[in-house]
Scaffold this motif. Sequence first.
Motif, PDB file in Angstrom:
ATOM      1  N   ASN A  26      -3.458   1.727  36.749  1.00 38.42           N
ATOM      2  CA  ASN A  26      -3.758   0.300  36.801  1.00 38.42           C
ATOM      3  C   ASN A  26      -4.536  -0.112  35.540  1.00 38.42           C
ATOM      4  OD1 ASN A  26      -6.478   0.972  37.180  1.00 38.42           O
ATOM      5  ND2 ASN A  26      -6.311   0.849  39.391  1.00 38.42           N
ATOM      6  N   LYS A  27      -4.903  -1.389  35.458  1.00 39.65           N
ATOM      7  CA  LYS A  27      -5.564  -1.921  34.271  1.00 39.65           C
ATOM      8  C   LYS A  27      -6.879  -1.193  33.978  1.00 39.65           C
ATOM      9  CE  LYS A  27      -7.392  -6.259  32.422  1.00 39.65           C
ATOM     10  NZ  LYS A  27      -7.562  -7.692  32.682  1.00 39.65           N
ATOM     11  N   ALA A  28      -7.701  -0.988  34.992  1.00 35.28           N
ATOM     12  CA  ALA A  28      -8.998  -0.328  34.797  1.00 35.28           C
ATOM     13  C   ALA A  28      -8.817   1.101  34.296  1.00 35.28           C
ATOM     14  CB  ALA A  28      -9.798  -0.346  36.093  1.00 35.28           C
ATOM     15  N   GLU A  29      -7.847   1.819  34.863  1.00 34.82           N
ATOM     16  CA  GLU A  29      -7.587   3.192  34.428  1.00 34.82           C
ATOM     17  C   GLU A  29      -7.066   3.223  32.990  1.00 34.82           C
ATOM     18  OE1 GLU A  29      -6.386   5.139  38.746  1.00 34.82           O
ATOM     19  OE2 GLU A  29      -4.834   4.256  37.481  1.00 34.82           O
ATOM     20  N   PHE A  30      -6.238   2.246  32.642  1.00 41.37           N
ATOM     21  CA  PHE A  30      -5.710   2.167  31.290  1.00 41.37           C
ATOM     22  C   PHE A  30      -6.838   1.931  30.288  1.00 41.37           C
ATOM     23  CE2 PHE A  30      -3.865  -0.118  27.685  1.00 41.37           C
ATOM     24  CZ  PHE A  30      -2.868   0.767  27.306  1.00 41.37           C
ATOM     25  N   ILE A  31      -7.717   0.997  30.601  1.00 46.80           N
ATOM     26  CA  ILE A  31      -8.843   0.690  29.715  1.00 46.80           C
ATOM     27  C   ILE A  31      -9.748   1.911  29.562  1.00 46.80           C
ATOM     28  CG2 ILE A  31     -10.957  -0.701  29.521  1.00 46.80           C
ATOM     29  CD1 ILE A  31      -9.248  -3.008  30.724  1.00 46.80           C
ATOM     30  N   LYS A  47     -16.307   0.160  26.423  1.00 48.65           N
ATOM     31  CA  LYS A  47     -15.400  -0.366  27.443  1.00 48.65           C
ATOM     32  C   LYS A  47     -15.017  -1.807  27.114  1.00 48.65           C
ATOM     33  CE  LYS A  47     -14.867  -0.055  32.395  1.00 48.65           C
ATOM     34  NZ  LYS A  47     -15.472   0.354  33.646  1.00 48.65           N
ATOM     35  N   LEU A  85     -11.267  -3.254  26.439  1.00 47.47           N
ATOM     36  CA  LEU A  85     -10.749  -4.407  27.183  1.00 47.47           C
ATOM     37  C   LEU A  85     -10.223  -5.469  26.222  1.00 47.47           C
ATOM     38  CD1 LEU A  85     -10.275  -5.960  29.808  1.00 47.47           C
ATOM     39  CD2 LEU A  85     -12.641  -6.760  29.663  1.00 47.47           C
ATOM     40  N   TYR A 129      -6.863  -4.281  24.893  1.00 57.95           N
ATOM     41  CA  TYR A 129      -5.844  -4.439  25.944  1.00 57.95           C
ATOM     42  C   TYR A 129      -5.406  -5.907  26.034  1.00 57.95           C
ATOM     43  CZ  TYR A 129      -3.879  -4.950  30.604  1.00 57.95           C
ATOM     44  OH  TYR A 129      -3.068  -5.270  31.661  1.00 57.95           O
ATOM     45  N   ASN A 130      -6.380  -6.815  26.110  1.00 60.54           N
ATOM     46  CA  ASN A 130      -6.076  -8.248  26.225  1.00 60.54           C
ATOM     47  C   ASN A 130      -5.308  -8.746  25.000  1.00 60.54           C
ATOM     48  OD1 ASN A 130      -7.213  -8.527  28.757  1.00 60.54           O
ATOM     49  ND2 ASN A 130      -9.214  -9.069  27.952  1.00 60.54           N
ATOM     50  N   VAL A 182      -1.605  -7.549  25.325  1.00 61.80           N
ATOM     51  CA  VAL A 182      -0.901  -8.312  26.359  1.00 61.80           C
ATOM     52  C   VAL A 182      -0.634  -9.741  25.884  1.00 61.80           C
ATOM     53  CG1 VAL A 182      -1.108  -9.274  28.684  1.00 61.80           C
ATOM     54  CG2 VAL A 182      -1.740  -6.898  28.261  1.00 61.80           C
ATOM     55  N   SER A 233       3.062 -11.389  25.312  1.00 57.52           N
ATOM     56  CA  SER A 233       3.370 -12.587  26.102  1.00 57.52           C
ATOM     57  C   SER A 233       3.660 -13.782  25.210  1.00 57.52           C
ATOM     58  CB  SER A 233       2.205 -12.930  27.027  1.00 57.52           C
ATOM     59  OG  SER A 233       1.949 -11.882  27.902  1.00 57.52           O
TER      60      SER A 233
END
Length: 94
Positions: A2-7, A19, A23, A26-27, A30, A34
């Motif tokens: 999931n997102k938390a595990e990926f981060i 962290k 994040l 990651y953002n 994405v 998008s």
Amino acid sequence: MNKAEFIQSVQKAGQYVSKAEALKAYNAVVESISGRMAKGNPKERVIRIPELGTFQMKIRKARKGKNPQTGESIKIAAKKVVAFKSSKALSRSL
């Protein structure tokens, strides 16, 4: 994953990355994917990421389908979808 595990995975791989920075990265990824998919001609909406794969916008044509509960024929509207094709390197590693 999931997102938390990926981060958390990105954070560990970067050793000195906090962290919050993971994040943000990651953002950014994405948002970049998008944003590219939302613009322009569908055939031009292609993102190639070496060693990972290709994201591409495709258009599904309108078609007829069946309601599985009633068996009644229904119209399924055309729509845009994002397809992902893994790279050869990723496919080999599986």
